[in-house]
Design an enzyme around this catalytic site. Sequence first.
Site, short mmCIF file in Angstrom:
data_model
loop_
_atom_site.label_atom_id
_atom_site.label_comp_id
_atom_site.label_asym_id
_atom_site.label_seq_id
_atom_site.Cartn_x
_atom_site.Cartn_y
_atom_site.Cartn_z
N ASN A 13 43.52 30.80 49.71
CA ASN A 13 43.47 30.15 51.01
C ASN A 13 43.09 31.19 52.06
OD1 ASN A 13 45.85 31.55 51.85
ND2 ASN A 13 47.14 29.94 51.00
N ARG A 14 42.97 30.74 53.28
CA ARG A 14 42.48 31.64 54.33
C ARG A 14 43.41 32.84 54.54
NH1 ARG A 14 40.16 28.26 59.07
NH2 ARG A 14 42.16 27.25 58.74
N ASP A 44 47.43 22.84 45.16
CA ASP A 44 47.55 22.55 43.73
C ASP A 44 46.62 21.42 43.33
OD1 ASP A 44 49.56 24.47 43.44
OD2 ASP A 44 51.15 23.04 43.90
#
Length: 445
Positions: free
Chosen positions: A214-215, A283
Amino acid sequence: MTERQPNTTDANAGLADAIRLLGRTSVLVVGDVMLDRYVYGTVERVSPEAPVPILAIEREMTMPGGAGNVVRNLTALGAAVAFISVVGDDQAGSDLTGLIGGQPNVEPWLLVQGGRITTLKTRYLSAGQHLLRADREEDSPIQPRLAERLLRIARDAMAATSVTVLSDYRKGLLTGELPAQLIAAAREAGRTVIVDPKGPDFSRYAGADIIMPNRTDLAEATGMRVDGETAIVAAATALRQRHGFGAVVVTRGNDGMTLLDAGGARHFPAEAAEVYDIAGAGDTALATLAAGAAARLDLPVAVRLANIAAGVVVGKIGTVVAREADLLAALSPQGGALRKIVSRDAAVEHVQRWHHKGWRVGFTHGRFDPLLPADLHWLEEAREVCDRLVVGLKSPVADATQPEAARAAMLASLACIDLVTVFAEDTPDALIAALQPDVTVTGGR
Protein backbone atom coordinates in the site's frame (compact mmCIF):
# COMPACT_ATOMS: atom_id res chain seq x y z
CA MET A 1 5.07 5.90 -20.24
CA THR A 2 2.15 6.46 -17.88
CA GLU A 3 -1.28 5.30 -18.98
CA ARG A 4 -4.55 6.05 -17.23
CA GLN A 5 -7.06 3.25 -17.49
CA PRO A 6 -10.46 4.51 -18.68
CA ASN A 7 -13.48 3.73 -16.54
CA THR A 8 -15.96 3.32 -19.39
CA THR A 9 -18.39 0.76 -20.76
CA ASP A 10 -15.98 -0.09 -23.59
CA ALA A 11 -13.23 -0.81 -21.05
CA ASN A 12 -15.50 -3.41 -19.44
CA ALA A 13 -15.64 -5.51 -22.60
CA GLY A 14 -14.46 -9.04 -21.85
CA LEU A 15 -14.15 -8.44 -18.10
CA ALA A 16 -17.24 -10.52 -17.34
CA ASP A 17 -15.66 -13.51 -19.07
CA ALA A 18 -12.44 -12.89 -17.15
CA ILE A 19 -14.35 -12.81 -13.85
CA ARG A 20 -15.87 -16.22 -14.58
CA LEU A 21 -12.38 -17.68 -14.99
CA LEU A 22 -11.36 -16.75 -11.43
CA GLY A 23 -13.26 -19.64 -9.89
CA ARG A 24 -11.41 -22.23 -11.99
CA THR A 25 -8.03 -21.57 -10.43
CA SER A 26 -5.84 -22.98 -7.65
CA VAL A 27 -3.71 -20.85 -5.34
CA LEU A 28 -1.26 -21.53 -2.51
CA VAL A 29 -1.37 -19.02 0.37
CA VAL A 30 1.40 -18.90 2.97
CA GLY A 31 1.15 -16.30 5.68
CA ASP A 32 0.19 -15.08 9.14
CA VAL A 33 -3.29 -16.16 10.18
CA MET A 34 -5.25 -14.51 12.97
CA LEU A 35 -8.67 -14.74 14.54
CA ASP A 36 -10.92 -11.69 14.16
CA ARG A 37 -13.57 -11.50 16.87
CA TYR A 38 -16.44 -8.99 16.81
CA VAL A 39 -18.52 -8.23 19.89
CA TYR A 40 -21.72 -6.28 19.23
CA GLY A 41 -23.93 -4.63 21.78
CA THR A 42 -25.64 -1.47 22.95
CA VAL A 43 -24.43 1.33 25.22
CA GLU A 44 -27.00 3.03 27.41
CA ARG A 45 -25.01 4.13 30.44
CA VAL A 46 -21.54 4.94 31.75
CA SER A 47 -19.78 2.77 34.29
CA PRO A 48 -19.84 4.04 37.90
CA GLU A 49 -16.35 2.58 38.33
CA ALA A 50 -14.70 4.73 35.63
CA PRO A 51 -15.81 7.17 32.90
CA VAL A 52 -16.16 4.42 30.30
CA PRO A 53 -19.25 3.12 28.44
CA ILE A 54 -20.86 -0.15 29.49
CA LEU A 55 -21.43 -2.43 26.51
CA ALA A 56 -24.43 -4.73 26.90
CA ILE A 57 -23.33 -7.62 24.68
CA GLU A 58 -25.93 -8.89 22.23
CA ARG A 59 -23.98 -11.14 19.86
CA GLU A 60 -20.48 -12.22 18.87
CA MET A 61 -18.91 -13.30 15.61
CA THR A 62 -15.51 -14.78 14.72
CA MET A 63 -13.81 -15.21 11.36
CA PRO A 64 -10.32 -15.87 9.99
CA GLY A 65 -8.23 -12.74 9.58
CA GLY A 66 -4.85 -11.85 8.10
CA ALA A 67 -3.83 -14.46 5.54
CA GLY A 68 -7.00 -16.33 6.52
CA ASN A 69 -9.03 -13.49 5.04
CA VAL A 70 -7.12 -13.86 1.77
CA VAL A 71 -8.22 -17.50 1.79
CA ARG A 72 -11.83 -16.48 2.47
CA ASN A 73 -11.79 -14.17 -0.52
CA LEU A 74 -10.27 -16.77 -2.81
CA THR A 75 -12.89 -19.37 -1.88
CA ALA A 76 -15.62 -16.74 -2.29
CA LEU A 77 -14.48 -16.43 -5.90
CA GLY A 78 -14.65 -20.21 -6.26
CA ALA A 79 -10.90 -20.85 -6.32
CA ALA A 80 -9.29 -23.93 -4.75
CA VAL A 81 -6.78 -22.99 -2.03
CA ALA A 82 -3.91 -24.68 -0.23
CA PHE A 83 -3.24 -22.72 2.98
CA ILE A 84 -0.16 -23.00 5.16
CA SER A 85 0.24 -21.13 8.43
CA VAL A 86 1.13 -21.56 12.10
CA VAL A 87 -1.13 -21.28 15.15
CA GLY A 88 -0.61 -21.73 18.86
CA ASP A 89 -1.93 -24.55 21.02
CA ASP A 90 -4.65 -22.31 22.47
CA GLN A 91 -8.38 -21.75 22.04
CA ALA A 92 -7.94 -19.16 19.30
CA GLY A 93 -5.78 -21.60 17.35
CA SER A 94 -8.38 -24.33 17.77
CA ASP A 95 -11.14 -21.98 16.63
CA LEU A 96 -9.14 -20.99 13.55
CA THR A 97 -8.49 -24.62 12.67
CA GLY A 98 -12.23 -25.27 12.70
CA LEU A 99 -13.10 -22.13 10.74
CA ILE A 100 -10.48 -22.69 8.05
CA GLY A 101 -11.21 -26.40 7.79
CA GLY A 102 -14.91 -25.67 7.39
CA GLN A 103 -14.43 -23.58 4.27
CA PRO A 104 -15.09 -25.21 0.89
CA ASN A 105 -12.21 -25.91 -1.49
CA VAL A 106 -9.50 -25.38 1.14
CA GLU A 107 -6.65 -27.77 1.93
CA PRO A 108 -5.45 -26.42 5.30
CA TRP A 109 -2.04 -26.95 6.81
CA LEU A 110 -2.24 -25.09 10.12
CA LEU A 111 0.88 -26.19 11.97
CA VAL A 112 0.76 -25.96 15.76
CA GLN A 113 3.63 -24.54 17.79
CA GLY A 114 3.41 -25.41 21.48
CA GLY A 115 3.34 -22.42 23.81
CA ARG A 116 2.80 -19.92 21.02
CA ILE A 117 0.00 -17.34 21.24
CA THR A 118 -2.37 -17.26 18.28
CA THR A 119 -3.07 -13.70 17.18
CA LEU A 120 -6.54 -12.66 18.34
CA LYS A 121 -8.06 -9.26 17.56
CA THR A 122 -11.27 -8.46 19.44
CA ARG A 123 -13.36 -5.49 18.34
CA TYR A 124 -16.17 -4.06 20.46
CA LEU A 125 -18.89 -2.21 18.57
CA SER A 126 -22.12 -0.40 19.26
CA ALA A 127 -24.45 1.33 16.81
CA GLY A 128 -21.92 0.89 14.05
CA GLN A 129 -19.09 2.53 16.00
CA HIS A 130 -15.89 0.89 17.19
CA LEU A 131 -15.50 1.38 20.93
CA LEU A 132 -12.28 -0.56 21.44
CA ARG A 133 -9.97 -3.10 19.82
CA ALA A 134 -8.06 -5.49 22.06
CA ASP A 135 -5.16 -7.50 20.57
CA ARG A 136 -3.48 -10.62 21.91
CA GLU A 137 -0.55 -11.69 19.80
CA GLU A 138 3.01 -12.93 19.49
CA ASP A 139 5.33 -11.77 16.70
CA SER A 140 8.49 -13.71 17.52
CA PRO A 141 9.82 -15.94 14.70
CA ILE A 142 8.37 -19.43 14.46
CA GLN A 143 10.62 -22.30 15.53
CA PRO A 144 13.32 -23.20 12.94
CA ARG A 145 12.20 -26.83 12.82
CA LEU A 146 8.64 -25.70 12.12
CA ALA A 147 9.89 -23.38 9.36
CA GLU A 148 11.67 -26.32 7.72
CA ARG A 149 8.50 -28.40 7.84
CA LEU A 150 6.48 -25.51 6.43
CA LEU A 151 8.89 -25.19 3.51
CA ARG A 152 8.64 -28.90 2.71
CA ILE A 153 4.83 -28.73 2.70
CA ALA A 154 4.90 -25.60 0.55
CA ARG A 155 7.10 -27.27 -2.08
CA ASP A 156 4.60 -30.11 -2.39
CA ALA A 157 1.64 -27.70 -2.51
CA MET A 158 3.26 -25.66 -5.28
CA ALA A 159 3.11 -28.68 -7.55
CA ALA A 160 -0.70 -28.71 -7.22
CA THR A 161 -1.35 -24.96 -7.50
CA SER A 162 -0.69 -22.26 -10.10
CA VAL A 163 0.23 -19.22 -7.98
CA THR A 164 1.92 -18.75 -4.62
CA VAL A 165 0.85 -15.88 -2.36
CA LEU A 166 2.94 -14.70 0.60
CA SER A 167 0.73 -12.72 3.00
CA ASP A 168 3.01 -11.06 5.53
CA TYR A 169 1.43 -9.46 8.60
CA ARG A 170 4.72 -9.42 10.60
CA LYS A 171 3.48 -11.96 13.14
CA GLY A 172 6.58 -14.14 12.96
CA LEU A 173 5.88 -16.52 10.08
CA LEU A 174 7.68 -14.94 7.10
CA THR A 175 10.94 -14.16 8.88
CA GLY A 176 14.60 -15.04 8.43
CA GLU A 177 15.42 -16.98 5.24
CA LEU A 178 11.92 -18.44 4.80
CA PRO A 179 10.55 -15.79 2.36
CA ALA A 180 13.59 -16.15 0.08
CA GLN A 181 13.38 -19.95 0.28
CA LEU A 182 9.70 -19.93 -0.63
CA ILE A 183 10.30 -17.58 -3.57
CA ALA A 184 13.19 -19.72 -4.80
CA ALA A 185 11.07 -22.87 -4.54
CA ALA A 186 8.22 -21.25 -6.46
CA ARG A 187 10.53 -20.07 -9.23
CA GLU A 188 12.04 -23.56 -9.46
CA ALA A 189 8.51 -24.96 -9.83
CA GLY A 190 7.64 -22.34 -12.46
CA ARG A 191 5.02 -20.71 -10.24
CA THR A 192 4.15 -17.00 -10.07
CA VAL A 193 4.84 -15.43 -6.65
CA ILE A 194 2.75 -12.54 -5.35
CA VAL A 195 3.72 -10.86 -2.07
CA ASP A 196 1.71 -8.64 0.26
CA PRO A 197 4.66 -7.10 2.15
CA LYS A 198 5.06 -5.51 5.56
CA GLY A 199 7.91 -3.61 7.19
CA PRO A 200 10.71 -1.50 5.73
CA ASP A 201 12.94 -4.32 4.40
CA PHE A 202 11.62 -5.53 1.04
CA SER A 203 14.91 -7.27 0.23
CA ARG A 204 13.37 -10.32 1.94
CA TYR A 205 11.06 -10.68 -1.04
CA ALA A 206 13.69 -10.12 -3.76
CA GLY A 207 12.83 -11.77 -7.05
CA ALA A 208 9.06 -11.98 -6.48
CA ASP A 209 6.99 -11.67 -9.63
CA ILE A 210 4.50 -9.19 -8.16
CA ILE A 211 4.68 -7.21 -4.95
CA MET A 212 1.59 -5.41 -3.68
CA PRO A 213 2.38 -2.70 -1.10
CA ASN A 214 0.00 0.00 0.00
CA ARG A 215 1.05 3.62 -0.17
CA THR A 216 2.37 3.65 3.41
CA ASP A 217 4.38 0.45 2.86
CA LEU A 218 5.89 1.95 -0.30
CA ALA A 219 7.00 5.10 1.50
CA GLU A 220 8.50 3.11 4.37
CA ALA A 221 10.37 0.74 2.08
CA THR A 222 11.85 3.41 -0.19
CA GLY A 223 12.10 6.51 1.99
CA MET A 224 10.58 8.43 -0.92
CA ARG A 225 7.53 10.66 -1.28
CA VAL A 226 4.25 9.02 -2.32
CA ASP A 227 1.97 12.07 -2.31
CA GLY A 228 0.88 11.89 -5.95
CA GLU A 229 0.85 9.64 -9.00
CA THR A 230 4.21 10.88 -10.26
CA ALA A 231 5.83 10.32 -6.86
CA ILE A 232 4.26 6.86 -6.54
CA VAL A 233 5.57 5.82 -9.95
CA ALA A 234 9.06 7.05 -9.05
CA ALA A 235 9.03 5.15 -5.74
CA ALA A 236 7.64 1.99 -7.35
CA THR A 237 10.28 2.18 -10.08
CA ALA A 238 13.05 2.44 -7.49
CA LEU A 239 11.59 -0.49 -5.55
CA ARG A 240 11.29 -2.66 -8.64
CA GLN A 241 14.82 -1.99 -9.80
CA ARG A 242 16.31 -2.38 -6.33
CA HIS A 243 14.92 -5.86 -5.64
CA GLY A 244 14.25 -7.34 -9.08
CA PHE A 245 10.46 -7.44 -8.81
CA GLY A 246 8.60 -8.24 -12.00
CA ALA A 247 5.82 -5.77 -11.18
CA VAL A 248 4.73 -3.47 -8.38
CA VAL A 249 1.02 -2.94 -7.69
CA VAL A 250 0.43 -0.06 -5.28
CA THR A 251 -2.93 0.07 -3.51
CA ARG A 252 -3.85 3.72 -2.92
CA GLY A 253 -7.10 3.57 -0.95
CA ASN A 254 -9.64 6.07 -2.24
CA ASP A 255 -7.32 6.87 -5.16
CA GLY A 256 -7.41 3.35 -6.64
CA MET A 257 -4.31 1.40 -7.72
CA THR A 258 -1.14 1.87 -9.73
CA LEU A 259 0.58 -0.89 -11.69
CA LEU A 260 4.23 -0.56 -12.67
CA ASP A 261 5.88 -3.25 -14.77
CA ALA A 262 8.14 -3.53 -17.80
CA GLY A 263 5.40 -1.94 -19.91
CA GLY A 264 5.33 1.25 -17.83
CA ALA A 265 2.82 2.65 -15.35
CA ARG A 266 -0.96 2.35 -15.42
CA HIS A 267 -3.34 4.06 -13.03
CA PHE A 268 -6.70 2.56 -12.08
CA PRO A 269 -9.20 4.99 -10.50
CA ALA A 270 -11.10 3.78 -7.44
CA GLU A 271 -14.21 1.78 -8.35
CA ALA A 272 -16.24 2.24 -5.13
CA ALA A 273 -19.44 4.28 -5.34
CA GLU A 274 -19.42 4.80 -1.55
CA VAL A 275 -16.86 3.92 1.12
CA TYR A 276 -18.22 2.51 4.38
CA ASP A 277 -15.36 0.40 5.72
CA ILE A 278 -11.88 -0.25 4.31
CA ALA A 279 -11.25 -3.29 6.55
CA GLY A 280 -10.05 -6.24 4.51
CA ALA A 281 -9.95 -4.43 1.17
CA GLY A 282 -6.24 -5.17 0.73
CA ASP A 283 -6.82 -8.89 1.30
CA THR A 284 -9.65 -8.87 -1.23
CA ALA A 285 -7.50 -7.13 -3.83
CA LEU A 286 -4.64 -9.56 -3.20
CA ALA A 287 -6.91 -12.61 -3.54
CA THR A 288 -8.47 -11.34 -6.75
CA LEU A 289 -5.10 -10.48 -8.26
CA ALA A 290 -3.82 -13.95 -7.37
CA ALA A 291 -6.84 -15.64 -8.92
CA GLY A 292 -6.40 -13.48 -12.02
CA ALA A 293 -2.75 -14.46 -12.29
CA ALA A 294 -3.68 -18.12 -11.84
CA ALA A 295 -6.24 -17.73 -14.64
CA ARG A 296 -3.41 -16.37 -16.84
CA LEU A 297 -5.14 -13.05 -17.37
CA ASP A 298 -3.07 -10.16 -18.65
CA LEU A 299 -1.70 -8.36 -15.61
CA PRO A 300 -3.55 -5.06 -16.29
CA VAL A 301 -6.81 -7.02 -16.49
CA ALA A 302 -6.07 -8.84 -13.23
CA VAL A 303 -5.26 -5.54 -11.53
CA ARG A 304 -8.46 -3.99 -12.85
CA LEU A 305 -10.46 -6.87 -11.38
CA ALA A 306 -8.60 -6.52 -8.06
CA ASN A 307 -9.46 -2.83 -8.07
CA ILE A 308 -13.14 -3.60 -8.73
CA ALA A 309 -13.17 -6.21 -5.94
CA ALA A 310 -11.66 -3.72 -3.48
CA GLY A 311 -14.38 -1.26 -4.48
CA VAL A 312 -17.02 -3.88 -3.71
CA VAL A 313 -15.85 -4.59 -0.16
CA VAL A 314 -15.27 -0.99 0.93
CA GLY A 315 -18.93 -0.41 0.08
CA LYS A 316 -19.87 -2.91 2.80
CA ILE A 317 -19.45 -2.88 6.58
CA GLY A 318 -16.97 -5.16 8.30
CA THR A 319 -14.46 -7.64 6.97
CA VAL A 320 -16.39 -9.11 4.04
CA VAL A 321 -15.59 -10.78 0.73
CA ALA A 322 -16.23 -10.13 -2.96
CA ARG A 323 -17.92 -12.94 -4.86
CA GLU A 324 -18.20 -13.54 -8.59
CA ALA A 325 -21.76 -12.18 -8.53
CA ASP A 326 -20.55 -9.00 -6.79
CA LEU A 327 -17.91 -8.37 -9.45
CA LEU A 328 -20.36 -9.00 -12.27
CA ALA A 329 -22.89 -6.67 -10.64
CA ALA A 330 -20.21 -3.99 -10.33
CA LEU A 331 -19.73 -4.16 -14.10
CA SER A 332 -23.43 -4.15 -14.96
CA PRO A 333 -25.41 -3.18 -11.87
CA GLN A 334 -29.02 -4.32 -11.91
CA GLY A 335 -31.46 -1.49 -12.15
CA GLY A 336 -34.21 -0.43 -9.81
CA ALA A 337 -35.93 -2.78 -7.45
CA LEU A 338 -34.20 -5.90 -8.75
CA ARG A 339 -31.15 -4.95 -6.69
CA LYS A 340 -33.15 -5.95 -3.63
CA ILE A 341 -33.19 -9.63 -4.70
CA VAL A 342 -30.04 -11.20 -3.28
CA SER A 343 -28.56 -14.54 -2.25
CA ARG A 344 -28.57 -15.71 1.35
CA ASP A 345 -24.89 -14.82 1.84
CA ALA A 346 -25.46 -11.34 0.43
CA ALA A 347 -28.52 -10.92 2.67
CA VAL A 348 -26.42 -11.77 5.71
CA GLU A 349 -23.88 -9.11 4.71
CA HIS A 350 -26.64 -6.52 4.25
CA VAL A 351 -28.06 -7.28 7.70
CA GLN A 352 -24.62 -7.04 9.28
CA ARG A 353 -24.13 -3.66 7.62
CA TRP A 354 -27.51 -2.45 8.91
CA HIS A 355 -26.71 -3.70 12.40
CA HIS A 356 -23.42 -1.79 12.27
CA LYS A 357 -25.46 1.34 11.61
CA GLY A 358 -27.60 0.60 14.64
CA TRP A 359 -30.74 -0.12 12.62
CA ARG A 360 -33.44 -2.53 13.76
CA VAL A 361 -33.84 -5.34 11.22
CA GLY A 362 -37.10 -7.21 10.75
CA PHE A 363 -37.79 -10.48 8.98
CA THR A 364 -40.90 -12.12 7.61
CA HIS A 365 -41.58 -14.85 5.10
CA GLY A 366 -44.19 -16.49 2.91
CA ARG A 367 -45.05 -18.04 -0.47
CA PHE A 368 -46.82 -14.96 -1.85
CA ASP A 369 -48.46 -16.97 -4.62
CA PRO A 370 -50.20 -14.81 -5.60
CA LEU A 371 -49.46 -11.50 -3.83
CA LEU A 372 -52.81 -10.34 -2.42
CA PRO A 373 -54.02 -6.96 -1.05
CA ALA A 374 -54.07 -8.49 2.43
CA ASP A 375 -50.37 -9.35 2.03
CA LEU A 376 -49.57 -5.75 1.15
CA HIS A 377 -51.28 -4.48 4.30
CA TRP A 378 -49.49 -7.01 6.47
CA LEU A 379 -46.07 -6.28 4.92
CA GLU A 380 -46.52 -2.54 5.49
CA GLU A 381 -47.37 -3.24 9.13
CA ALA A 382 -44.26 -5.42 9.44
CA ARG A 383 -42.11 -2.59 8.09
CA GLU A 384 -43.45 -0.24 10.76
CA VAL A 385 -41.85 -2.25 13.58
CA CYS A 386 -38.31 -2.10 12.11
CA ASP A 387 -35.90 0.12 10.21
CA ARG A 388 -35.22 -2.44 7.47
CA LEU A 389 -37.41 -5.38 6.40
CA VAL A 390 -36.09 -8.62 4.87
CA VAL A 391 -38.57 -10.99 3.24
CA GLY A 392 -37.82 -14.69 2.87
CA LEU A 393 -39.54 -16.10 -0.22
CA LYS A 394 -40.41 -19.80 -0.06
CA SER A 395 -39.46 -21.67 -3.21
CA PRO A 396 -40.05 -24.03 -4.83
CA VAL A 397 -43.81 -24.07 -4.21
CA ALA A 398 -45.90 -27.02 -5.35
CA ASP A 399 -48.55 -26.05 -7.93
CA ALA A 400 -47.33 -22.44 -7.96
CA THR A 401 -49.31 -20.11 -10.18
CA GLN A 402 -46.32 -17.78 -10.60
CA PRO A 403 -42.61 -18.61 -11.00
CA GLU A 404 -40.11 -17.69 -8.32
CA ALA A 405 -38.60 -14.83 -10.33
CA ALA A 406 -41.96 -13.13 -10.82
CA ARG A 407 -42.89 -13.41 -7.15
CA ALA A 408 -39.50 -12.06 -6.07
CA ALA A 409 -39.74 -9.14 -8.50
CA MET A 410 -43.20 -8.16 -7.22
CA LEU A 411 -41.99 -8.21 -3.61
CA ALA A 412 -38.88 -6.22 -4.49
CA SER A 413 -41.02 -3.54 -6.15
CA LEU A 414 -42.71 -2.73 -2.83
CA ALA A 415 -41.36 0.31 -1.01
CA CYS A 416 -41.91 -1.32 2.37
CA ILE A 417 -39.50 -4.17 1.57
CA ASP A 418 -35.75 -3.60 1.66
CA LEU A 419 -34.45 -7.05 0.73
CA VAL A 420 -35.77 -10.31 -0.75
CA THR A 421 -34.00 -13.64 -0.45
CA VAL A 422 -35.17 -17.13 -1.36
CA PHE A 423 -35.15 -20.21 0.89
CA ALA A 424 -35.81 -23.78 -0.21
CA GLU A 425 -36.15 -25.44 3.21
CA ASP A 426 -39.53 -26.42 4.65
CA THR A 427 -39.20 -23.70 7.28
CA PRO A 428 -37.25 -20.41 7.37
CA ASP A 429 -35.45 -21.40 10.58
CA ALA A 430 -32.01 -21.79 8.94
CA LEU A 431 -32.39 -18.47 7.13
CA ILE A 432 -33.42 -16.71 10.35
CA ALA A 433 -30.43 -18.22 12.16
CA ALA A 434 -28.11 -16.89 9.45
CA LEU A 435 -29.65 -13.41 9.32
CA GLN A 436 -30.14 -12.90 13.07
CA PRO A 437 -32.87 -10.26 12.69
CA ASP A 438 -33.95 -8.15 15.66
CA VAL A 439 -37.62 -8.97 15.15
CA THR A 440 -39.43 -11.75 13.29
CA VAL A 441 -42.95 -11.00 12.06
CA THR A 442 -45.22 -13.98 11.41
CA GLY A 443 -48.50 -14.12 9.52
CA GLY A 444 -47.49 -14.63 5.90
CA ARG A 445 -48.95 -17.23 3.59
